[in-house]
Write an enzyme that holds these catalytic residues in place. Sequence first.
Site, mmCIF file in Angstrom:
data_model
loop_
_atom_site.group_PDB
_atom_site.id
_atom_site.type_symbol
_atom_site.label_atom_id
_atom_site.label_comp_id
_atom_site.label_asym_id
_atom_site.label_seq_id
_atom_site.Cartn_x
_atom_site.Cartn_y
_atom_site.Cartn_z
ATOM 1 N N GLU A 75 0.815 -1.221 0.000
ATOM 2 C CA GLU A 75 0.000 0.000 0.000
ATOM 3 C C GLU A 75 0.847 1.269 0.000
ATOM 4 O OE1 GLU A 75 -0.642 -2.654 1.784
ATOM 5 O OE2 GLU A 75 -2.683 -3.233 1.246
ATOM 6 N N HIS A 144 -11.598 -4.002 9.141
ATOM 7 C CA HIS A 144 -12.240 -3.822 7.830
ATOM 8 C C HIS A 144 -13.557 -3.056 7.943
ATOM 9 C CE1 HIS A 144 -9.479 -7.105 6.834
ATOM 10 N NE2 HIS A 144 -9.713 -6.910 5.559
HETATM 11 C C1 LIG Z 1 -2.834 -4.375 4.387
HETATM 12 C C2 LIG Z 1 -3.830 -5.220 3.700
HETATM 13 N N1 LIG Z 1 -3.967 -5.127 2.373
HETATM 14 C C3 LIG Z 1 -4.872 -5.884 1.729
HETATM 15 C C4 LIG Z 1 -5.666 -6.757 2.414
HETATM 16 C C5 LIG Z 1 -6.690 -7.608 1.691
HETATM 17 N N2 LIG Z 1 -6.195 -8.992 1.657
HETATM 18 C C6 LIG Z 1 -6.495 -9.857 2.644
HETATM 19 S S1 LIG Z 1 -5.693 -11.304 2.483
HETATM 20 C C7 LIG Z 1 -4.962 -10.800 1.059
HETATM 21 C C8 LIG Z 1 -4.017 -11.707 0.351
HETATM 22 C C9 LIG Z 1 -2.947 -12.211 1.243
HETATM 23 O O1 LIG Z 1 -2.114 -13.048 0.552
HETATM 24 P P1 LIG Z 1 -1.037 -13.935 1.281
HETATM 25 O O2 LIG Z 1 -0.212 -13.088 2.172
HETATM 26 O O3 LIG Z 1 -0.338 -14.707 0.245
HETATM 27 O O4 LIG Z 1 -1.903 -14.881 2.228
HETATM 28 P P2 LIG Z 1 -2.980 -15.984 1.793
HETATM 29 O O5 LIG Z 1 -4.294 -15.317 1.786
HETATM 30 O O6 LIG Z 1 -2.605 -16.507 0.471
HETATM 31 O O7 LIG Z 1 -2.906 -17.014 2.862
HETATM 32 C C10 LIG Z 1 -5.351 -9.504 0.725
HETATM 33 C C11 LIG Z 1 -4.933 -8.796 -0.480
HETATM 34 C C12 LIG Z 1 -5.519 -6.798 3.818
HETATM 35 N N3 LIG Z 1 -6.308 -7.557 4.588
HETATM 36 N N4 LIG Z 1 -4.585 -6.045 4.433
#
Ligand SMILES: Cc1ncc(C[n+]2csc(CCOP(=O)(O)OP(=O)(O)O)c2C)c(N)n1
Lengths: 342, 322
Positions: A75, A144
Amino acid sequence: MSEERKITYAQAIKEAMVQEMQKDKDIIFIGQDISGGAGREKDGLTDTWGGSFGVSKGMSTLLGTNRVIDCPLSEAGYMGAAVSASTTGIKVISELMFNDFLWLAGDQLFNGAAKLRYLSGGTETCRLTVRTVMGGGLNAGMHHSQSLYSLAAHIPGIKVAIPSTPYDAKGMLVAAIRDEDPVIIFENKALYNVEGYVPEELYTVPLGKARIAKEGSDVTIIVMSRMLYVALEAEENLKKNGISAEIIDVRSLVPLDENVIIDSVKKTGHVVIVDEALPRCSAATDLAALVADKSIDYIDGPIKTVTSKPCPVPFSPILEKEYLPSKEDIINAVYEATNREG
Amino acid sequence: MEKISIPIDRLGEAYEKMITIRKAEEAFEKVYMDGKIPGFLHLYLGEEAIASGVCMNLKRSDYVTSTHRGHGHFIAKGSDIKKIAAEIMGKETGLCKGRGGSMHMIDVENGLYGSTGIVGGGFPPAVGLGLAAKYKKTGQVSVCFFGDGAVNEGTFHEAINLAAIWSLPIIFICENNLYAQSAPQEYHQKVKDISKRAEGYGIEGETVDGMDIFQIYKASRDAVERARKGFGPTLLECKTYLFTGHYVGDPRNYRYKKEMEYYKNERDCIKIFEEKVLNEKLITKDELMEIERKVERTVDEAIRFAEESSMPDRSEVMKDVY
Ligand SMILES: Cc1ncc(C[n+]2csc(CCOP(=O)(O)OP(=O)(O)O)c2C)c(N)n1
Ligand SMILES: [Mg+2]
């Protein structure tokens, strides 16, 4: 007027972006998962998400992934990039998936974008529109669901829009994109499915104009974002009890339309401010101070604020409901503001 | 290389941990589909071997920071599954009295310093816990779980560098499931093996098969040992895959069908474990089935407990606010 065309708040936002981007090739749109399946165009797996609420679904197909650009979880990085890119002649719409992530992107926005025009002696501008998602009511939990527009409004150099209707969502977004300075639009996720009249053609709703959502004579209810709908429900109850409420939708916190607010308060002599954000150092207290400053001689009764409770947004539905302002809270505040018995 | 890293007398425990996570997540998914769980629900299905293999090397007093996909970490670290179930249903008997929900749980008693709705939010706290352990000379280690996507957050870089220069007892466990929400790893970062980043920070790094609990157990055991001895942090990458969408309700239409089928049919960590221990006659089928039945009862009980629990009282909303 042509026949009323009704679309949702979400559709209105998409329509604004699509129409404006088709017209103006200098606009790009960036954010996380705004397309989906990034990099998999050849396999037909892109454009499968369209943002966390599906608002921009279809846009990368229509406009190309060179203009609708998915960002990784960075971000601070992509928001800072959006800020500087938007000083070069292109315009950037940058989506922050939830406003709760403002703490991550905030440095680039508040220490960067907000200071640019001032620092440059007025010559440089930042044609940036940040779209972000606020608000509770969907049990999304404390990371959220916050309503953080007061923070943005605190910092000079950032315009802050909080549209509540599909009509305003489209018109204010177009105005923001065309604006020379950075604007953050706080979209309320609980409103995405609300339907309303939206003209098909491009139009703007100027930033800095409040709207009289309902005319009345006994009390002014000043509302922000989704609280419009809660206040409209309260207004019906109040009407049955012989109280005529005027509802003013602030729509834009920065710039702020003082005149519409003050004129209404002078007319009704009573005021209640309804804000989903928190009670301290907030939009609500700011408006209360404005009203006190500019119209105290016209007011007969306390200036009341109705806000969420000053705690993290709780998850459990019962607690979240208790946290949020309710119709009953507004009705009670109106009775207090007008010195009547409930 | 040792063939069977997990001691024979702990194989049942390994299986129980994995299968508890599997059955619990399946049960949560069902309850969610029945509309009894509000909000977002991120499941750990497919990734069970990682939390299980790692936490088998931890003591109750060791620290863990978790993610938005945290149920597995909590279960493996010893959190009460009844309280987890109740929390994700928003009940007063939940780990956090229903205030947090699935994405925001803490259980300090069991060393769990929180799942979080902020991706990348767990890195700096893991450093602080490691710092405290080192300062107080407690011998505790701090384990930080995170996804491939989280590696792109600035907090990853800052935290891992701090851990490195202060030589802190921290194990960074990357659960690389090839996606960050809808973004494929090959799009969101250029490096394929995330453990390679360790070199840039001057620390140990290793990639293992995240579907093989024996590899995970061994690599994390060694990393924990190094950390306890004062040799500093390790970045351990576990290659894995989610059997469900990013959250319940995600149709996964940004993924390849073949890929989903391949992982589900051929790379299931539980099936891989079963085949290995049965082929090598380390445990009998009956023993495994007995564990499975016991776990089923535990999970059923947890769901019943959560369903029968009350919602918090409305007056709770402003408790603990100062
Ligand atoms: C700071 C932030 N940005 C975006 C999100 C939205 N979001 C939640 S989980 C996620 C993907 C996370 O990917 P990863 O770290 O690979 O974990 P996974 O879900 O694959 O276990 C996103 C974009 C968030 N919760 N927090
Ligand atoms: Mg991932």
